[in-house]
Design an enzyme around this catalytic site. Structure first.
Site, PDB file in Angstrom:
ATOM      1  N   ILE A  12      32.474  51.053  53.954  1.00 12.18           N
ATOM      2  CA  ILE A  12      31.556  50.579  55.001  1.00 12.18           C
ATOM      3  C   ILE A  12      32.304  50.416  56.322  1.00 12.18           C
ATOM      4  N   ASP A  33      43.964  47.176  58.387  1.00 10.51           N
ATOM      5  CA  ASP A  33      43.691  47.517  56.983  1.00 10.51           C
ATOM      6  C   ASP A  33      45.020  47.700  56.263  1.00 10.51           C
ATOM      7  N   ASP A  59      48.220  43.350  56.013  1.00  9.05           N
ATOM      8  CA  ASP A  59      47.486  42.630  54.974  1.00  9.05           C
ATOM      9  C   ASP A  59      46.910  41.342  55.568  1.00  9.05           C
ATOM     10  N   LEU A  81      35.520  42.791  57.246  1.00  4.18           N
ATOM     11  CA  LEU A  81      35.036  43.516  56.053  1.00  4.18           C
ATOM     12  C   LEU A  81      36.088  43.624  54.961  1.00  4.18           C
ATOM     13  N   SER A  85      36.483  44.889  46.426  1.00  2.00           N
ATOM     14  CA  SER A  85      35.013  45.008  46.426  1.00  2.00           C
ATOM     15  C   SER A  85      34.387  45.458  45.107  1.00  2.00           C
ATOM     16  N   THR A 130      27.836  39.779  50.747  1.00  2.00           N
ATOM     17  CA  THR A 130      27.064  40.558  49.785  1.00  2.00           C
ATOM     18  C   THR A 130      25.902  39.749  49.212  1.00  2.00           C
ATOM     19  N   ASP A 131      24.890  40.463  48.718  1.00  3.29           N
ATOM     20  CA  ASP A 131      23.775  39.759  48.055  1.00  3.29           C
ATOM     21  C   ASP A 131      24.195  39.199  46.690  1.00  3.29           C
ATOM     22  N   GLU A 132      25.361  39.631  46.183  1.00  4.54           N
ATOM     23  CA  GLU A 132      25.766  39.180  44.839  1.00  4.54           C
ATOM     24  C   GLU A 132      26.066  37.688  44.795  1.00  4.54           C
ATOM     25  N   TYR A 155      34.266  38.656  41.422  1.00  5.38           N
ATOM     26  CA  TYR A 155      34.063  39.233  42.762  1.00  5.38           C
ATOM     27  C   TYR A 155      33.067  38.389  43.558  1.00  5.38           C
ATOM     28  N   SER A 156      31.883  38.152  42.972  1.00  5.55           N
ATOM     29  CA  SER A 156      30.863  37.446  43.759  1.00  5.55           C
ATOM     30  C   SER A 156      31.253  35.990  43.990  1.00  5.55           C
ATOM     31  N   LYS A 159      33.506  36.077  46.979  1.00  2.00           N
ATOM     32  CA  LYS A 159      32.763  36.310  48.232  1.00  2.00           C
ATOM     33  C   LYS A 159      31.964  35.040  48.603  1.00  2.00           C
ATOM     34  N   LYS A 194      32.404  53.339  42.199  1.00  2.00           N
ATOM     35  CA  LYS A 194      31.075  52.753  42.275  1.00  2.00           C
ATOM     36  C   LYS A 194      30.064  53.761  41.725  1.00  2.00           C
ATOM     37  N   HIS A 289      26.809  40.932  33.437  1.00  2.00           N
ATOM     38  CA  HIS A 289      26.084  41.922  34.265  1.00  2.00           C
ATOM     39  C   HIS A 289      24.802  41.311  34.847  1.00  2.00           C
TER      40      HIS A 289
HETATM   41  P1  NAD Z   1      36.007  49.124  50.093  1.00  2.00           P
HETATM   42  O1  NAD Z   1      36.651  48.643  48.844  1.00  2.00           O
HETATM   43  O2  NAD Z   1      35.564  50.526  50.206  1.00  2.00           O
HETATM   44  O3  NAD Z   1      36.986  48.861  51.339  1.00  2.00           O
HETATM   45  C1  NAD Z   1      37.728  47.689  51.478  1.00  2.00           C
HETATM   46  C2  NAD Z   1      38.791  47.924  52.550  1.00  2.00           C
HETATM   47  O4  NAD Z   1      39.540  46.710  52.704  1.00  2.00           O
HETATM   48  C3  NAD Z   1      39.802  49.014  52.181  1.00  2.00           C
HETATM   49  O5  NAD Z   1      40.033  49.857  53.288  1.00  2.00           O
HETATM   50  C4  NAD Z   1      41.050  48.249  51.811  1.00  2.00           C
HETATM   51  O6  NAD Z   1      42.247  48.959  52.067  1.00  2.00           O
HETATM   52  C5  NAD Z   1      40.925  47.021  52.699  1.00  2.00           C
HETATM   53  N1  NAD Z   1      41.650  45.862  52.147  1.00  2.00           N
HETATM   54  C6  NAD Z   1      41.584  45.387  50.881  1.00  2.00           C
HETATM   55  N2  NAD Z   1      42.412  44.325  50.746  1.00  2.00           N
HETATM   56  C7  NAD Z   1      42.991  44.135  51.968  1.00  2.00           C
HETATM   57  C8  NAD Z   1      43.927  43.192  52.475  1.00  2.00           C
HETATM   58  N3  NAD Z   1      44.437  42.227  51.692  1.00  2.00           N
HETATM   59  N4  NAD Z   1      44.303  43.280  53.771  1.00  2.00           N
HETATM   60  C9  NAD Z   1      43.798  44.254  54.583  1.00  2.00           C
HETATM   61  N5  NAD Z   1      42.916  45.176  54.147  1.00  2.00           N
HETATM   62  C10 NAD Z   1      42.516  45.126  52.862  1.00  2.00           C
HETATM   63  O7  NAD Z   1      34.818  48.099  50.355  1.00  2.00           O
HETATM   64  P2  NAD Z   1      33.368  48.356  50.977  1.00  2.00           P
HETATM   65  O8  NAD Z   1      32.454  48.753  49.903  1.00  2.00           O
HETATM   66  O9  NAD Z   1      33.491  49.154  52.186  1.00  2.00           O
HETATM   67  O10 NAD Z   1      32.993  46.854  51.370  1.00  2.00           O
HETATM   68  C11 NAD Z   1      33.367  46.324  52.644  1.00  2.00           C
HETATM   69  C12 NAD Z   1      32.850  44.888  52.737  1.00  2.00           C
HETATM   70  O11 NAD Z   1      31.435  44.861  52.592  1.00  2.00           O
HETATM   71  C13 NAD Z   1      33.406  43.963  51.657  1.00  2.00           C
HETATM   72  O12 NAD Z   1      33.635  42.706  52.252  1.00  2.00           O
HETATM   73  C14 NAD Z   1      32.286  43.878  50.646  1.00  2.00           C
HETATM   74  O13 NAD Z   1      32.310  42.652  49.962  1.00  2.00           O
HETATM   75  C15 NAD Z   1      31.061  43.987  51.541  1.00  2.00           C
HETATM   76  N6  NAD Z   1      29.859  44.579  50.918  1.00  2.00           N
HETATM   77  C16 NAD Z   1      29.929  45.766  50.249  1.00  2.00           C
HETATM   78  C17 NAD Z   1      28.751  46.320  49.719  1.00  2.00           C
HETATM   79  C18 NAD Z   1      28.762  47.651  48.988  1.00  2.00           C
HETATM   80  O14 NAD Z   1      27.735  48.030  48.426  1.00  2.00           O
HETATM   81  N7  NAD Z   1      29.851  48.401  48.984  1.00  2.00           N
HETATM   82  C19 NAD Z   1      27.540  45.653  49.869  1.00  2.00           C
HETATM   83  C20 NAD Z   1      27.511  44.431  50.556  1.00  2.00           C
HETATM   84  C21 NAD Z   1      28.676  43.907  51.088  1.00  2.00           C
HETATM   85  O1  DAU Z   2      25.040  44.295  45.825  1.00  2.00           O
HETATM   86  C1  DAU Z   2      26.115  44.527  46.678  1.00  2.00           C
HETATM   87  C2  DAU Z   2      27.324  44.918  45.873  1.00  2.00           C
HETATM   88  O2  DAU Z   2      27.077  46.220  45.362  1.00  2.00           O
HETATM   89  C3  DAU Z   2      28.617  44.897  46.670  1.00  2.00           C
HETATM   90  O3  DAU Z   2      28.884  43.589  47.092  1.00  2.00           O
HETATM   91  C4  DAU Z   2      29.789  45.421  45.845  1.00  2.00           C
HETATM   92  O4  DAU Z   2      30.966  45.501  46.631  1.00  2.00           O
HETATM   93  C5  DAU Z   2      29.425  46.806  45.324  1.00  2.00           C
HETATM   94  O5  DAU Z   2      30.453  47.263  44.482  1.00  2.00           O
HETATM   95  C6  DAU Z   2      28.090  46.787  44.576  1.00  2.00           C
HETATM   96  O6  DAU Z   2      28.215  46.063  43.330  1.00  2.00           O
HETATM   97  P1  DAU Z   2      27.534  46.607  41.964  1.00  2.00           P
HETATM   98  O7  DAU Z   2      28.267  46.014  40.840  1.00  2.00           O
HETATM   99  O8  DAU Z   2      26.054  46.449  42.018  1.00  2.00           O
HETATM  100  O9  DAU Z   2      27.862  48.194  42.144  1.00  2.00           O
HETATM  101  P2  DAU Z   2      28.359  49.308  41.117  1.00  2.00           P
HETATM  102  O10 DAU Z   2      28.252  50.610  41.819  1.00  2.00           O
HETATM  103  O11 DAU Z   2      29.654  48.941  40.497  1.00  2.00           O
HETATM  104  O12 DAU Z   2      27.253  49.257  39.977  1.00  2.00           O
HETATM  105  C7  DAU Z   2      25.883  49.496  40.270  1.00  2.00           C
HETATM  106  C8  DAU Z   2      25.119  49.352  38.968  1.00  2.00           C
HETATM  107  O13 DAU Z   2      25.493  50.437  38.094  1.00  2.00           O
HETATM  108  C9  DAU Z   2      25.436  48.085  38.189  1.00  2.00           C
HETATM  109  O14 DAU Z   2      24.258  47.627  37.533  1.00  2.00           O
HETATM  110  C10 DAU Z   2      26.457  48.523  37.149  1.00  2.00           C
HETATM  111  C11 DAU Z   2      26.045  49.966  36.856  1.00  2.00           C
HETATM  112  N1  DAU Z   2      27.157  50.865  36.480  1.00  2.00           N
HETATM  113  C12 DAU Z   2      28.249  50.911  37.301  1.00  2.00           C
HETATM  114  C13 DAU Z   2      29.333  51.728  36.974  1.00  2.00           C
HETATM  115  C14 DAU Z   2      30.555  51.772  37.858  1.00  2.00           C
HETATM  116  C15 DAU Z   2      27.084  51.639  35.329  1.00  2.00           C
HETATM  117  O15 DAU Z   2      26.079  51.609  34.605  1.00  2.00           O
HETATM  118  N2  DAU Z   2      28.150  52.436  35.018  1.00  2.00           N
HETATM  119  C16 DAU Z   2      29.276  52.509  35.779  1.00  2.00           C
HETATM  120  O16 DAU Z   2      30.240  53.238  35.403  1.00  2.00           O
END
Ligand code: NAD
Ligand code: DAU
Length: 349
Positions: A12, A33, A59, A81, A85, A130-132, A155-156, A159, A194, A289
């Site tokens: 993101i 980063d 870091d 961000l 994650s 996050t919504d989690e 994780y949640s 956060k 993911k 889950h």
């Molecule tokens: P990501 O894992 O793809 O990226 C995380 C980034 O943070 C990476 O570039 C990593 O190198 C950097 N990072 C990790 N630890 C670090 C540290 N100690 N110091 C400096 N940099 C560090 O994550 P994402 O999916 O892009 O999520 C970004 C943010 O959005 C997170 O805070 C996550 O909780 C939140 N978020 C993600 C989702 C989703 O669906 N992916 C949804 C809602 C909120």
């Molecule tokens: O809701 C926001 C969150 O969404 C973010 O805060 C997190 O950073 C992001 O990772 C994501 O969390 P989820 O756990 O929902 O995402 P994930 O892609 O890991 O899983 C999505 C759904 O799919 C979940 O119900 C678990 C399932 N899943 C996931 C994986 C990796 C599977 O069934 N098989 C898999 O191998």
């Protein structure tokens, strides 16, 4: 304005950095980063030479470095961000999530407080969450900004804790802040651990698609560029001290999403209809889950006039095309450490 964006080399973060660097040429964007397995500068190759962009490898848990950077660049605002994650990784190694997500956030808050205290005017700490944090929904209902926090995974929980610290710095020290809590993102540049990019990569390579449990878990999916646009709006127009929920108005049961993805992939890869679906394999469920996430995004919709701009079918199709066009990126991020993670999580295949 000088803006610190943390985690800008991740999924993101890279979309947010690009949007800000291109849309606000008079602002200086510093991307901090540490480049964990999830951070990748290839994500930003197209903007790395822009004059208003600076990358710093570091870091967020490093107190000395963070204080130095605040002193050197005189950040006026932070969009935070950087995080660990992935829920499955948090189940295996919770402490890594405590370190980055909680201690790293408090470290940034301390540095901001130290430099801004006494004159908070035109400063802002924007925390991306996050919504989690709200835990799980049953079959009905939506998460609103007033839903009580009830996190279920390490994780949640990390956060949720970082959100509480941000609020606490606002209440206790007057630090100007805003928080947004978003649903599941998908799109280009997402690390293939993911669900969506993992399954795209496995379909390309004819590997099993590991569906957890019975697949009847629901997520609310949002295209990453729409999240980045929402972040832009919250940052510039959101009210200080407020939380904004961001979601896709787009709920899918995992198994239905996976079947849609399989159909689209068959089509794009010119494979026989039904061949990707044959890869679906039900595997052991994720511990703790959450059954269902779904966001009520009416506040951001009404107050900031934000709504998603792409339909799920469009977004998913664009996402698949990006992974098919960027097999080099996929190959680079799935070598070495990824293989070890994969075997630990899913066994040898
Ligand atoms: P990501 O894992 O793809 O990226 C995380 C980034 O943070 C990476 O570039 C990593 O190198 C950097 N990072 C990790 N630890 C670090 C540290 N100690 N110091 C400096 N940099 C560090 O994550 P994402 O999916 O892009 O999520 C970004 C943010 O959005 C997170 O805070 C996550 O909780 C939140 N978020 C993600 C989702 C989703 O669906 N992916 C949804 C809602 C909120
Ligand atoms: O809701 C926001 C969150 O969404 C973010 O805060 C997190 O950073 C992001 O990772 C994501 O969390 P989820 O756990 O929902 O995402 P994930 O892609 O890991 O899983 C999505 C759904 O799919 C979940 O119900 C678990 C399932 N899943 C996931 C994986 C990796 C599977 O069934 N098989 C898999 O191998």
């Amino acid at each position: 304005m000088t803006i610190l964006i943390t985690g800008g080399a991740g999924f993101i973060g890279s979309h947010v950095v690009r949007l800000f660097v291109e849309k606000y040429p008079n602002d200086h964007i510093i991307n901090l980063d540490s480049l964990t397995y999830a951070g990748n500068l290839e994500n930003l190759a197209d903007i790395e030479n822009k004059p208003n962009y600076t990358f710093v490898k570091g870091d967020i848990t490093n107190e000395v470095l963070i204080n130095e950077l605040f002193g050197k660049f005189k950040f006026e605002s932070v969009i935070h961000l950087a995080a660990e994650s992935h829920v499955d990784r948090s189940i295996k190694d919770p402490l890594a999530f405590v370190k980055t997500n909680i201690i790293g956030t408090v470290n940034l808050l301390n540095a901001a407080k130290k430099v801004w205290e006494g004159n908070f005017e035109n400063t802002l700490f924007y925390h991306i969450s996050t919504d989690e944090v709200y835990g799980t929904l049953g079959e009905t209902g939506l998460f609103t900004e007033t839903t009580a926090y009830d996190p279920n995974s390490p994780y949640s929980a990390s956060k949720a804790s970082s959100d509480h610290f941000v609020r606490a710095y606002g209440e206790t020290y007057g630090l100007p802040y805003v928080i947004s809590n978003c649903s599941n993102n998908y799109g280009p540049n997402q690390f293939p651990e993911k669900l969506i990019p993992l399954f795209i990569n496995n379909i390309i390579n004819n590997k099993p698609l590991p569906v957890y449990g019975d697949g009847n878990y629901t997520r609310d999916w949002l295209f990453v560029k729409d999240h980045a646009k929402a972040i832009d709006l919250v940052f510039h127009k959101g009210k200080q001290g407020e939380t904004y929920n961001i979601g896709g108005f787009n709920e899918w049961k995992n198994i239905d999403l996976v079947k849609l993805l399989c159909r689209l992939m068959d089509d794009k890869l010119n494979r026989e209809k039904g061949s990707s679906e044959k890869l679906i394999t039900y595997v052991k469920d994720r511990p703790g889950h959450d059954l269902r996430y779904a966001i009520d995004a009416s506040k951001i919709n009404k107050e900031l006039e934000w709504s998603p701009s792409v339909t799920f079918e469009e977004g998913l199709s664009k996402t698949i095309d990006w992974y098919l066009d960027n097999e080099g990126w996929l190959r680079n991020v799935t070598s070495g450490a990824y293989q070890r993670y994969y075997e630990k999580q899913y066994g040898k295949q």
